[in-house]
Design a protein around this motif. Sequence first.
Motif, PDB file in Angstrom:
ATOM      1  N   THR A 127       0.826  -1.205   0.000  1.00 41.90           N
ATOM      2  CA  THR A 127       0.000   0.000   0.000  1.00 41.90           C
ATOM      3  C   THR A 127       0.863   1.259   0.000  1.00 41.90           C
ATOM      4  O   THR A 127       0.568   2.236  -0.695  1.00 41.90           O
ATOM      5  N   ASP A 185      -5.894  -1.646  -4.995  1.00 39.38           N
ATOM      6  CA  ASP A 185      -5.346  -2.143  -3.731  1.00 39.38           C
ATOM      7  C   ASP A 185      -6.339  -3.108  -3.078  1.00 39.38           C
ATOM      8  O   ASP A 185      -7.283  -2.689  -2.430  1.00 39.38           O
ATOM      9  N   GLU A 186      -6.105  -4.382  -3.268  1.00 37.36           N
ATOM     10  CA  GLU A 186      -6.950  -5.447  -2.713  1.00 37.36           C
ATOM     11  C   GLU A 186      -8.440  -5.194  -2.963  1.00 37.36           C
ATOM     12  O   GLU A 186      -9.220  -5.066  -2.016  1.00 37.36           O
ATOM     13  N   GLN A 221      -7.523   0.158  -0.334  1.00 36.62           N
ATOM     14  CA  GLN A 221      -7.689  -1.113   0.379  1.00 36.62           C
ATOM     15  C   GLN A 221      -8.818  -0.992   1.406  1.00 36.62           C
ATOM     16  O   GLN A 221      -9.658  -1.863   1.532  1.00 36.62           O
TER      17      GLN A 221
HETATM   18 MG   LIG Z   1      -2.028  -2.748   2.118  1.00 37.55          MG
END
Ligand SMILES: [Mg+2]
Lengths: 291, 250, 325
Positions: free
Chosen positions: B44, B172-173, B86
Amino acid sequence: MEAFFASLVSVAFHGTALGMILYVISVGLSVTMGLMGFANLAHGVFAMAGGYVLTTAISRFGAPFPLALVLAFAFVAAASVVLERLLYSRLYTASDLEQVLFTIGLIFIAVAVARFIYGTLQQPVVLPDYLKGQFALLGRDFPAYRVFIIVFSAVMVGLLWFGVERTRWGAMVRATVDNRAMAQSVGIDTKRLFTLTFALGSGLAGLGGGLGAEIIAIQPSYPFENLVYFLVVVSVGGLGSLRGPFVAALLIGIADTACKYWLPQYGAFPIYVATIAILLWRPAGLAGRHA
Amino acid sequence: MNIALETRGLCKSFGALTVADDIDFRLESGARHALIGPNGAGKTTFVNMLTGALPPSSGTIVLGGEDITAMRQAKRVKRGLGRTFQINALFRRLPVLDNVALAVAERCGVARRMLRAASAHGDVREESMELLATLGLAEDAGVRILDLPYGKQRLVEIAIALGLKPSVLLLDEPAAGVPSLESHRILQVLDNLPKHIAILIIEHDMDLVFRFAQRITVLVQGEVLVEGPPDEIARDRRVHQVYLGEQHHA
Amino acid sequence: MSAHAGGYSADPRIRWIESLPWIVAVAAFFALPEYLSLGARILIYILYALSLDLIVGYAGIVTLGHSAYFGLGAYVAGILAAKAGIGDPMVQLAAAAAAGALLGIGTGAIILRTKALTLLMLTLAITSVMLEIANKATALTGGADGLSGVIVAPIFGLFRFDIFGKTAYLYCLLALLIGWWLVRKMIYSPFGTSLTGVRENSLRMHAIGAPVYWRLVLVYTLSATIAGVAGGLITQTNQFVGLNVFSFESAGELLVMLILGGVGRIYGAFVGPVVYLIAQDLLAKQFPEYWYFGIGTMLVLVVMFARGGILGILDSILVKLRRRP
Ligand SMILES: [Mg+2]
Ligand SMILES: Nc1ncnc2c1ncn2[C@@H]1O[C@H](COP(=O)(O)OP(=O)(O)OP(=O)(O)O)[C@@H](O)[C@H]1O
């Protein structure tokens, strides 16, 4: 030259006394704001309450001065626990605006209550004989009470710093200020920690308010009038820090005294301008961490 | 192949903690690239540096041939860099439509106008609605994010980024914590993204990674451990160690 | 949300209920001629609260220093009238607006780089600086005695400010109407929506490429301009300016009015000052202790239980009524 030197010493001395008081009052605000992220504008209420407790204990009940100081601390600390559990704790996750409004509300209430009980006049402080008069040092005379303020505050500050550096409670506070989620995950009971720290910080404010009643007059508009000073100490010093606000408080105490002495025509103007300049230079304060 | 985004010697430390250690990284245009690594590896943080949310300690970032290391975040977005978060970063008290329309309006340059009403900007509305329709969110356009289930919130998270029509998209995810039904939907969305967009996806779900990515970079403690096509990564002993080691700890 | 949130699906047309404040204002003009000076004060505070709502309610900037711009506007109008001999109300008002705008852009550009406590602190410090200046520059401001001898010429040379306050009331009403129209337009525009975006999630606004800082500086300046106008109006109607325009209590009171009415919904800025100032007129003089106690208690209760203020409570009652068959 000699006269200038004398006034220099005098400004430094009185400024230090004021700075010490400001620190004892504000340090709790710094720690609780750093710890809980709570914008507690009502912190001055605790200082004012301490002042009233002290003056009432002495003039109404004839309590000896040291006992009155202890009472100022204990009473305010206890009251703050009730407030924290009942009200503050519900707003830890609220927005800045809500916290600001809530604490302004508390100020209004406190001002009204103080006015109701004590009227609008400033409370006289009756000092014991041993704190009256002058104290001779290096061929100069200093008001004994101010000397007492400086020495006593220095001892309190020493104790506090020792406590934060060396005790388990202090370690938990430091860990939680650093990283709350982490602290919780290693099993620190943050709820109890908050209550305890809040009580200690408020108690110190009460103590500072009582101790400084002769310098910062105790009257109902106290929390409004002095709010800026407490906030300046905390924001210039740096949230969550112990040493930053100490430096800031001394700076402000001395600067304020110097301004009143040499530049009375400018009032508190230089202080505010300096505050703005410092915050622009270091938005997180002198000791603040920079992300 | 053209390079869409590149970093050279990118470093970042938080005090004593080094989170990015001399990262050299290339994202080709139209790539389907995955960035994987254990928790706290610095994935991240890497994305935050790419977008300009965090300044790197040292190193350079190049977007489409231009050095953007010191460029402001807003300008990078104008150059085609889009991202998702995320942890949801949505406008929680606004309806879904406005969440997306805010991004579309910024891209079209109408966001600073103050004379005509927002709803009178039909082009922004329509484009936002179309985008929502492609993500299956058309019916939720008027629902506030607060009242939306988590899986759909993750879709809005992607929709906002798509509203920017990015040429480089950092995800991000995107499927983290999403129930399987909706994670399926997210996969579908990812598969249908325009081919010319270069995509960097951070993901812990290895099935998804190996299905989606044509190239994989493994980041461990801020360092690139290895990079290569999926089959190579799958065979790499060091990668196995890292992941097995992690499972071991867990 | 039935509150006025603007946005890309909000209908910007003026609804019939929105004419209610104006009907009430005109009706009050005819029905309550002996209360026109209080009425003008309320109208001015509505304008002032509206300017605050723009930054607090919509853009999410928490400030305790809005009185800096209000007070500056008040003093600029006052100094022009009492010291420079410029009696034309339009010139005074324009100067008050310009002063508010200048101070707004100057201070906004500085303080909006910071956030949270630092921002709050800076707003307080700026107001304190203004207060100190007004207090010490006695030659211009009259210091603690205030500035009297404010002379306001007839509006456009035609309408004299009469002792019953009729002209002043209508004049303030017109100013409010214009201010309201501008603020409303802004809130419904893409710009207004982007402000709510900043309030809701500034991280995301940055990530979609919005120049967040400049948007905030812009709205802050506009808000300061309106506050400056409100300050100019208060001087013109009172024909006096005192230090209290800069006081922390007055900034606090304004926040209280806004919160009481409801933040971020335009008409909260109407309801709050009406309720607050009328209640103050009835109660504050007789029972000052109870007054402050009441205000404080109300604030605590609103924050604890009714974050939408009076309009928020009305909203939820309406919602409940509608749900019933
Ligand atoms: Mg992360
Ligand atoms: N602002 C910050 N200050 C200090 N440390 C930080 C900060 N942001 C991240 N870190 C630390 O940097 C490390 C890397 O964090 P990062 O969020 O980039 O990891 P990640 O690879 O995305 O992990 P995850 O898979 O859990 O999302 C972590 O140890 C984290 O605690």
